[in-house]
Write a protein that holds these residues in place. Structure first.
Motif, PDB file in Angstrom:
ATOM      1  N   LEU A 136       0.834  -1.209   0.000  1.00 43.54           N
ATOM      2  CA  LEU A 136       0.000   0.000   0.000  1.00 43.54           C
ATOM      3  C   LEU A 136       0.865   1.254   0.000  1.00 43.54           C
ATOM      4  O   LEU A 136       0.570   2.222  -0.705  1.00 43.54           O
ATOM      5  CB  LEU A 136      -0.938   0.007   1.204  1.00 43.54           C
ATOM      6  CG  LEU A 136      -1.978  -1.111   1.272  1.00 43.54           C
ATOM      7  CD1 LEU A 136      -2.937  -0.861   2.428  1.00 43.54           C
ATOM      8  CD2 LEU A 136      -2.728  -1.267  -0.023  1.00 43.54           C
ATOM      9  N   ARG A 137       1.927   1.229   0.780  1.00 47.55           N
ATOM     10  CA  ARG A 137       2.810   2.401   0.830  1.00 47.55           C
ATOM     11  C   ARG A 137       3.517   2.606  -0.510  1.00 47.55           C
ATOM     12  O   ARG A 137       3.743   3.746  -0.939  1.00 47.55           O
ATOM     13  CB  ARG A 137       3.801   2.257   1.973  1.00 47.55           C
ATOM     14  CG  ARG A 137       3.104   2.426   3.317  1.00 47.55           C
ATOM     15  CD  ARG A 137       4.075   2.413   4.491  1.00 47.55           C
ATOM     16  NE  ARG A 137       3.353   2.577   5.735  1.00 47.55           N
ATOM     17  CZ  ARG A 137       3.060   1.578   6.563  1.00 47.55           C
ATOM     18  NH1 ARG A 137       3.444   0.346   6.302  1.00 47.55           N
ATOM     19  NH2 ARG A 137       2.383   1.816   7.672  1.00 47.55           N
ATOM     20  N   PHE A 138       3.854   1.511  -1.211  1.00 48.16           N
ATOM     21  CA  PHE A 138       4.461   1.613  -2.546  1.00 48.16           C
ATOM     22  C   PHE A 138       3.509   2.354  -3.491  1.00 48.16           C
ATOM     23  O   PHE A 138       3.915   3.280  -4.196  1.00 48.16           O
ATOM     24  CB  PHE A 138       4.786   0.222  -3.094  1.00 48.16           C
ATOM     25  CG  PHE A 138       5.149   0.239  -4.553  1.00 48.16           C
ATOM     26  CD1 PHE A 138       6.417   0.609  -4.967  1.00 48.16           C
ATOM     27  CD2 PHE A 138       4.207  -0.097  -5.517  1.00 48.16           C
ATOM     28  CE1 PHE A 138       6.742   0.643  -6.320  1.00 48.16           C
ATOM     29  CE2 PHE A 138       4.524  -0.069  -6.864  1.00 48.16           C
ATOM     30  CZ  PHE A 138       5.791   0.309  -7.266  1.00 48.16           C
ATOM     31  N   TYR A 139       2.237   1.935  -3.504  1.00 45.58           N
ATOM     32  CA  TYR A 139       1.274   2.574  -4.394  1.00 45.58           C
ATOM     33  C   TYR A 139       0.985   4.013  -3.971  1.00 45.58           C
ATOM     34  O   TYR A 139       0.682   4.856  -4.813  1.00 45.58           O
ATOM     35  CB  TYR A 139      -0.007   1.746  -4.512  1.00 45.58           C
ATOM     36  CG  TYR A 139       0.208   0.536  -5.397  1.00 45.58           C
ATOM     37  CD1 TYR A 139       0.485   0.670  -6.758  1.00 45.58           C
ATOM     38  CD2 TYR A 139       0.153  -0.743  -4.879  1.00 45.58           C
ATOM     39  CE1 TYR A 139       0.707  -0.421  -7.573  1.00 45.58           C
ATOM     40  CE2 TYR A 139       0.361  -1.853  -5.687  1.00 45.58           C
ATOM     41  CZ  TYR A 139       0.643  -1.681  -7.031  1.00 45.58           C
ATOM     42  OH  TYR A 139       0.863  -2.767  -7.837  1.00 45.58           O
ATOM     43  N   GLU A 140       1.122   4.305  -2.689  1.00 45.77           N
ATOM     44  CA  GLU A 140       0.984   5.689  -2.245  1.00 45.77           C
ATOM     45  C   GLU A 140       2.153   6.519  -2.764  1.00 45.77           C
ATOM     46  O   GLU A 140       1.964   7.611  -3.306  1.00 45.77           O
ATOM     47  CB  GLU A 140       0.924   5.761  -0.716  1.00 45.77           C
ATOM     48  CG  GLU A 140       0.767   7.172  -0.201  1.00 45.77           C
ATOM     49  CD  GLU A 140       0.765   7.268   1.312  1.00 45.77           C
ATOM     50  OE1 GLU A 140       0.807   8.404   1.815  1.00 45.77           O
ATOM     51  OE2 GLU A 140       0.723   6.226   1.998  1.00 45.77           O
ATOM     52  N   GLU A 141       3.369   5.999  -2.633  1.00 47.96           N
ATOM     53  CA  GLU A 141       4.548   6.715  -3.131  1.00 47.96           C
ATOM     54  C   GLU A 141       4.482   6.914  -4.639  1.00 47.96           C
ATOM     55  O   GLU A 141       4.968   7.913  -5.163  1.00 47.96           O
ATOM     56  CB  GLU A 141       5.824   5.953  -2.755  1.00 47.96           C
ATOM     57  CG  GLU A 141       6.157   6.015  -1.285  1.00 47.96           C
ATOM     58  CD  GLU A 141       7.322   5.104  -0.902  1.00 47.96           C
ATOM     59  OE1 GLU A 141       8.091   4.701  -1.802  1.00 47.96           O
ATOM     60  OE2 GLU A 141       7.451   4.793   0.296  1.00 47.96           O
ATOM     61  N   ALA A 142       3.860   5.961  -5.344  1.00 46.21           N
ATOM     62  CA  ALA A 142       3.736   6.048  -6.798  1.00 46.21           C
ATOM     63  C   ALA A 142       2.612   6.990  -7.223  1.00 46.21           C
ATOM     64  O   ALA A 142       2.431   7.242  -8.416  1.00 46.21           O
ATOM     65  CB  ALA A 142       3.493   4.656  -7.376  1.00 46.21           C
ATOM     66  N   GLY A 143       1.841   7.499  -6.255  1.00 47.72           N
ATOM     67  CA  GLY A 143       0.768   8.427  -6.566  1.00 47.72           C
ATOM     68  C   GLY A 143      -0.526   7.765  -7.004  1.00 47.72           C
ATOM     69  O   GLY A 143      -1.435   8.447  -7.482  1.00 47.72           O
ATOM     70  N   ILE A 144      -0.631   6.459  -6.821  1.00 49.71           N
ATOM     71  CA  ILE A 144      -1.854   5.741  -7.201  1.00 49.71           C
ATOM     72  C   ILE A 144      -2.972   6.054  -6.207  1.00 49.71           C
ATOM     73  O   ILE A 144      -4.128   6.202  -6.592  1.00 49.71           O
ATOM     74  CB  ILE A 144      -1.603   4.215  -7.272  1.00 49.71           C
ATOM     75  CG1 ILE A 144      -0.492   3.876  -8.275  1.00 49.71           C
ATOM     76  CG2 ILE A 144      -2.885   3.451  -7.576  1.00 49.71           C
ATOM     77  CD1 ILE A 144      -0.792   4.152  -9.711  1.00 49.71           C
ATOM     78  N   VAL A 145      -2.630   6.139  -4.923  1.00 47.97           N
ATOM     79  CA  VAL A 145      -3.600   6.481  -3.884  1.00 47.97           C
ATOM     80  C   VAL A 145      -3.056   7.643  -3.064  1.00 47.97           C
ATOM     81  O   VAL A 145      -1.848   7.851  -2.983  1.00 47.97           O
ATOM     82  CB  VAL A 145      -3.923   5.287  -2.949  1.00 47.97           C
ATOM     83  CG1 VAL A 145      -4.660   4.197  -3.685  1.00 47.97           C
ATOM     84  CG2 VAL A 145      -2.675   4.744  -2.290  1.00 47.97           C
TER      85      VAL A 145
END
Length: 137
Positions: A26-35
């Protein structure tokens, strides 16, 4: 899952468990700007909403399909666009066609490899029959 009068929110642990992934994912997708989860309390706790969950479901599906992060971001960003936009749907169809072609090619390669493994297995079994039982100690 925390429920308020207006919306359902998830902590990072709750959403990770709900989606069957790690909190690191989840943190990866947050860093990627997905969420972009809201921050609560001291600013460090994350509160994921329904939009975040939907975007993560799309991102995880894209990952399973073998899409790049850029392709995933494009598909996920369509989630926020007006529904029925034909250009967006065509882009999604193009992406899905590429994914399907790639998966079909991988399946063909796996089928060839499995056939080769089966052939070598048959040869080994035939050779063992020719040789006879192994000598005992």
């Amino acid at each position: 899952m925390s429920t308020t009068r207006t919306a359902t929110t998830y902590t990072v642990g709750e959403l990770a468990a709900d989606l069957g992934v790690t909190t690191r994912t989840l943190r990866f997708y947050e860093e990627a700007g997905i969420v972009t989860p809201a921050r609560t309390g001291s600013g460090s706790a994350r509160a994921y909403g329904a939009r975040d969950r939907a975007r993560l479901v799309l991102a995880l599906r894209g990952k399973r399909f073998g899409m790049s992060l850029a392709e995933i971001r494009e598909i996920v960003d369509m989630y926020d666009a007006e529904p029925g936009e034909s250009g967006q749907i065509r882009r999604l169809l193009d992406s899905l066609e590429r994914v399907r072609a790639d998966l079909a090619a991988r399946r063909e390669e796996l089928d060839r490899t499995l056939a080769e493994v089966d052939d070598v297995t048959r040869r080994c079994l035939a050779r063992l029959e020719e040789i006879g039982p192994a000598p005992t100690g």
